[in-house]
Design an enzyme around this catalytic site. Structure first.
Site, PDB file in Angstrom:
ATOM      1  N   ASP A 154       0.976  -1.202   0.086  1.00 55.35           N
ATOM      2  CA  ASP A 154      -0.180  -0.531   0.529  1.00 55.35           C
ATOM      3  C   ASP A 154       0.495   1.116  -0.304  1.00 55.35           C
ATOM      4  OD1 ASP A 154      -2.616   1.622   0.300  1.00 55.35           O
ATOM      5  OD2 ASP A 154      -3.328   1.027   2.192  1.00 55.35           O
ATOM      6  N   HIS A 227      -9.205  -1.410  -8.076  1.00 54.89           N
ATOM      7  CA  HIS A 227      -9.075  -0.095  -6.299  1.00 54.89           C
ATOM      8  C   HIS A 227      -8.587   1.004  -7.363  1.00 54.89           C
ATOM      9  CE1 HIS A 227      -8.891   1.892  -3.474  1.00 54.89           C
ATOM     10  NE2 HIS A 227      -7.490   1.957  -3.404  1.00 54.89           N
TER      11      HIS A 227
END
Ligand code: HEM
Length: 314
Positions: A154, A227
């Site tokens: 991330d 995403h």
């Protein structure tokens, strides 16, 4: 533009190893007293940070303190207001919603060890407990290799250190609030059983990147609602960025596992556009998640915190 990262709170770097997100609500029993209490609290808060930097030297303490629109109006009714500060109201898409939740004061603490967070929040509590209640307190942690709890690295497309300040910190477009920031805090619960039953290939198409190597997939190999497709925001043809510092949280035995999303932005509109884009395109992450909270907070610069402590905003 004269962004000075050294005058900002810790809004542009370091997601941290141990993290504490705490949201408080003002009891609103006596406005004049609350205004005084906030001055005292902000003064104490800065002193607590100074003290902790000495006591916990080398612990990489990072802090941010912010106020929601509702709190700003109540605490500083006669002061100017950050141009983009508004109350976050539930956002809706065709299938999913991102609910708004209450919150007046928001504190985001990071340090290498949990003991530092414990000590700091225990001290903070002493100066807030009489006139606030706690809405939520969530402990986050750095997962292996900086991965989100869904197993993917991330932060790769976050602006890099050298550029981060420009994306996270308000410039002279709002001069009174220069070196402040807009934080958006949103707690997600993930149904990990659903996610973990997907094949790695499906997960990769859902995120838009390879799981082990973190390499981005070709666009045609991603799901339409991957995403990293839906979360993009383009304004007037220019790709926008914010500084994301989300971390996992979990009580694993009770399957209470999720992501605490926190994004710092120079423009709240950018974060809001990302959220709406995720909703409009049914971001894959939404299909196995419940969103538990959401609110936007203005994070004053450190000189503005001094002004608050000195009563200059009342
Ligand atoms: C809460 C659950 C979330 C998880 C687990 C998550 C995880 C991830 C991961 C793994 C990536 C790919 C690596 C990277 O570039 O950082 C990513 C990218 C990104 N995420 Fe999230 N995210 C979440 C929520 C959000 C939210 C709420 C926003 C918007 C405000 C957002 C905005 C972005 C953006 C802008 C990117 C980069 C897209 C690109 O340009 O490639 N994320 N996220």
């Amino acid at each position: 533009m004269s962004v000075k990262p050294e005058l900002a709170q810790d809004v542009w770097k370091d997601a941290g190893k141990n993290v504490l997100f705490t949201t408080f609500e003002l009891k609103r029993e006596d406005q004049a007293k609350d205004q005084e209490a906030i001055q005292d609290f902000v003064d104490r808060y800065q002193a607590i940070i100074r003290s902790m930097r000495i006591r916990a030297d080398g612990e990489n303490l990072r802090t941010a303190l912010g106020f929601s629109n509702a709190a700003w109006d109540y605490l500083f009714p006669d002061a100017p207001k950050p141009k983009e500060l508004e109350t976050y109201n539930t956002l809706k898409g065709p299938k999913y919603t991102m609910p708004a939740s209450k919150g007046d004061i928001f504190i985001h603490l990071r340090a290498d060890s949990e003991a530092v967070l414990y000590e700091m929040m225990s001290q903070i509590r002493l100066f807030l407990k009489d006139f606030t209640t706690v809405v939520d307190e969530t402990k986050g942690f750095r997962y292996f290799e900086g991965r989100a709890i869904i197993g993917f690295i991330d932060g790769t497309e976050n602006p890099q250190m050298e550029d981060a300040a420009d994306y996270a910190i308000i410039g002279d477009e709002d001069s009174f609030f220069e070196n402040g920031s807009y934080a958006f805090a949103q707690k997600w619960h993930h149904n990990m059983d659903i996610w973990n039953h997907l094949t790695t290939e499906t997960q990769e198409k859902a995120v838009g990147r390879k799981k082990f190597s973190d390499l981005e997939l070709e666009d045609e190999d991603k799901f339409k609602n991957a995403h990293n497709v839906t979360s993009q925001a383009t304004i007037n043809g220019v790709e926008q960025k914010i500084v994301r510092m989300n971390v996992p949280y979990s009580d694993p035995a009770s399957d209470n596992t999720g992501t605490y999303f926190i994004g710092y932005a120079r423009h709240w509109t950018v974060t809001k556009t990302m959220l709406q884009n995720m909703l409009d395109q049914n971001d894959y992450l939404l299909s196995f998640s419940d969103i538990l909270s959401g609110q936007v907070y203005f994070i004053p610069s450190r000189p503005l915190l001094d002004k608050i402590a000195d009563g200059e905003l009342n």
